[in-house]
Design a protein around this motif. Structure first.
Motif, PDB file in Angstrom:
ATOM      1  N   SER A 165     -13.937 -32.488   5.123  1.00  0.00           N
ATOM      2  CA  SER A 165     -14.624 -33.145   5.938  1.00  0.00           C
ATOM      3  C   SER A 165     -15.032 -32.277   7.248  1.00  0.00           C
ATOM      4  CB  SER A 165     -14.702 -34.579   5.896  1.00  0.00           C
ATOM      5  OG  SER A 165     -15.788 -34.885   7.840  1.00  0.00           O
ATOM      6  N   PRO A 172     -25.205 -32.200  12.268  1.00  0.00           N
ATOM      7  CA  PRO A 172     -25.266 -32.449  11.146  1.00  0.00           C
ATOM      8  C   PRO A 172     -23.934 -32.051   9.847  1.00  0.00           C
ATOM      9  CG  PRO A 172     -26.930 -32.334  11.020  1.00  0.00           C
ATOM     10  CD  PRO A 172     -26.244 -31.967  12.786  1.00  0.00           C
ATOM     11  N   ALA A 173     -24.224 -32.467   8.932  1.00  0.00           N
ATOM     12  CA  ALA A 173     -23.149 -31.488   7.416  1.00  0.00           C
ATOM     13  C   ALA A 173     -24.592 -30.760   6.734  1.00  0.00           C
ATOM     14  CB  ALA A 173     -22.560 -33.194   6.531  1.00  0.00           C
ATOM     15  N   HIS A 174     -25.332 -30.693   6.204  1.00  0.00           N
ATOM     16  CA  HIS A 174     -26.364 -30.029   6.257  1.00  0.00           C
ATOM     17  C   HIS A 174     -26.596 -28.711   7.219  1.00  0.00           C
ATOM     18  CE1 HIS A 174     -28.899 -32.618   9.255  1.00  0.00           C
ATOM     19  NE2 HIS A 174     -29.930 -31.231   8.297  1.00  0.00           N
ATOM     20  N   LEU A 175     -26.595 -29.447   8.399  1.00  0.00           N
ATOM     21  CA  LEU A 175     -26.634 -27.111   9.157  1.00  0.00           C
ATOM     22  C   LEU A 175     -24.956 -26.989   9.754  1.00  0.00           C
ATOM     23  CD1 LEU A 175     -29.062 -29.007  12.315  1.00  0.00           C
ATOM     24  CD2 LEU A 175     -29.795 -27.946  10.081  1.00  0.00           C
ATOM     25  N   TYR A 176     -23.663 -27.749   9.856  1.00  0.00           N
ATOM     26  CA  TYR A 176     -23.049 -27.296   9.834  1.00  0.00           C
ATOM     27  C   TYR A 176     -22.320 -26.827   8.812  1.00  0.00           C
ATOM     28  CZ  TYR A 176     -17.735 -26.800  11.102  1.00  0.00           C
ATOM     29  OH  TYR A 176     -16.755 -26.564  11.606  1.00  0.00           O
ATOM     30  N   LYS A 177     -22.826 -26.619   7.270  1.00  0.00           N
ATOM     31  CA  LYS A 177     -21.738 -26.085   6.449  1.00  0.00           C
ATOM     32  C   LYS A 177     -22.908 -25.169   6.600  1.00  0.00           C
ATOM     33  CE  LYS A 177     -19.904 -29.985   3.564  1.00  0.00           C
ATOM     34  NZ  LYS A 177     -20.178 -30.400   1.980  1.00  0.00           N
ATOM     35  N   PRO A 178     -23.897 -24.768   6.265  1.00  0.00           N
ATOM     36  CA  PRO A 178     -24.398 -23.748   5.871  1.00  0.00           C
ATOM     37  C   PRO A 178     -23.941 -22.823   6.996  1.00  0.00           C
ATOM     38  CG  PRO A 178     -26.231 -24.889   6.721  1.00  0.00           C
ATOM     39  CD  PRO A 178     -24.817 -25.743   6.480  1.00  0.00           C
ATOM     40  N   THR A 235     -23.010 -26.230  -1.071  1.00  0.00           N
ATOM     41  CA  THR A 235     -22.928 -27.792  -0.918  1.00  0.00           C
ATOM     42  C   THR A 235     -23.531 -28.279   0.409  1.00  0.00           C
ATOM     43  OG1 THR A 235     -21.335 -26.995   0.290  1.00  0.00           O
ATOM     44  CG2 THR A 235     -20.724 -27.127  -2.263  1.00  0.00           C
ATOM     45  N   ALA A 236     -24.413 -27.390   0.924  1.00  0.00           N
ATOM     46  CA  ALA A 236     -25.239 -28.263   2.615  1.00  0.00           C
ATOM     47  C   ALA A 236     -25.833 -29.294   1.962  1.00  0.00           C
ATOM     48  CB  ALA A 236     -25.532 -26.514   3.477  1.00  0.00           C
TER      49      ALA A 236
END
Length: 250
Positions: free
Chosen positions: A42, A96-102, A249-250
């Motif tokens: 995570s 948030p994950a959709h910003l952190y991941k990319p 996976t974002a």
């Protein structure tokens, strides 16, 4: 302490990352993030865990490189003055994950490119003295990015110093190690200030042990000679795959 298969596999990957990165004065955060990304850890756990491991290896790298004279206070102090408060600010922010991941995915792909492009080593060059103002601006920008993503900033600082020829290669490694340490400490303090209970991976004690071993061996080797090109190219491939996975996976 957790000893499941995933944690043990990650321990091996973290050992390799610490060994390689510390050989060039880095603490390995981008490698740690890549390893955790590959198995789907995570984002909330990745950032503080990578920063904690970074601190351990950076201390070792500083000791090894400083001991052989590979350091410059003139370059480090202006960088650190602005990096520390902005790394703290970046650490407080939780994307948030959709910003952190990319974002981390781009950082890992950049790290892959740097690892591959510098695998053959650098030739000697004429040193150019940077202005204090430029160092202050650079330190602030890289410090904020390091706190925000959970990397120490060395993967950005080293190529910057090398590109503009602001220091010899060995000195760059020593300065990068110190820069990574102060950023990682500031970043993790920022994380802790934003959350009463920051989430570290349960296997952190085991991982701490393996990165200390890898960091010691790598820094001992790197403070006397350059890293292994073949291993750097292999690491570049791992970083590239992990970065692509984070973005996908974002």
């Amino acid at each position: 302490m957790q000893f499941d298969t995933e944690s043990l596999i990650l321990a091996a990957l973290l050992l390799l990352a610490a060994l390689l990165y510390s050989s060039v004065g880095h603490a390995g955060a981008s490698g740690y993030l890549a390893a955790m990304a590959l198995v789907g850890v995570s984002p909330a756990i990745m950032k503080p865990t990578a920063l904690a491991l970074n601190i351990l290896v950076a201390v070792i790298a500083i000791f090894k490189f400083y001991r052989v004279g590979s350091f410059s206070w003139r370059i480090f102090i202006p960088l650190a003055l602005t990096a520390i408060p902005l790394a703290y600010l970046g650490g407080k922010l939780s994307l948030p994950a959709h910003l952190y991941k990319p974002l981390v995915g781009v950082v890992l792909i950049y790290a892959a490119w740097r690892s591959f492009s510098t695998a053959s080593g650098a030739s000697s060059y004429e040193i150019r003295n940077p202005s204090v103002a430029i160092l202050l601006i650079s330190g602030g920008a890289l410090g904020f990015l390091s706190g925000l993503t959970g990397v120490g900033g060395g993967i950005f600082l080293s190529p910057l110093l090398l590109f503009f020829r602001w220091a010899p290669v060995k000195v760059i490694s020593g300065v990068a190690a110190a820069f990574i340490l102060v950023n990682s400490i500031a970043g993790i303090l920022g994380v802790m200030s934003a959350s009463t209970q920051p989430q570290f991976h349960p296997a952190l004690p085991l991982w701490s042990l393996v990165v200390v071993v890898g960091g010691y061996i790598g820094a001992e080797y790197g403070s006397k000679r350059l890293g292994n090109p073949a291993i750097q190219r292999l690491l570049a491939l791992v970083l590239l795959v992990a970065g692509a996975k984070m973005i996908a996976t974002a």
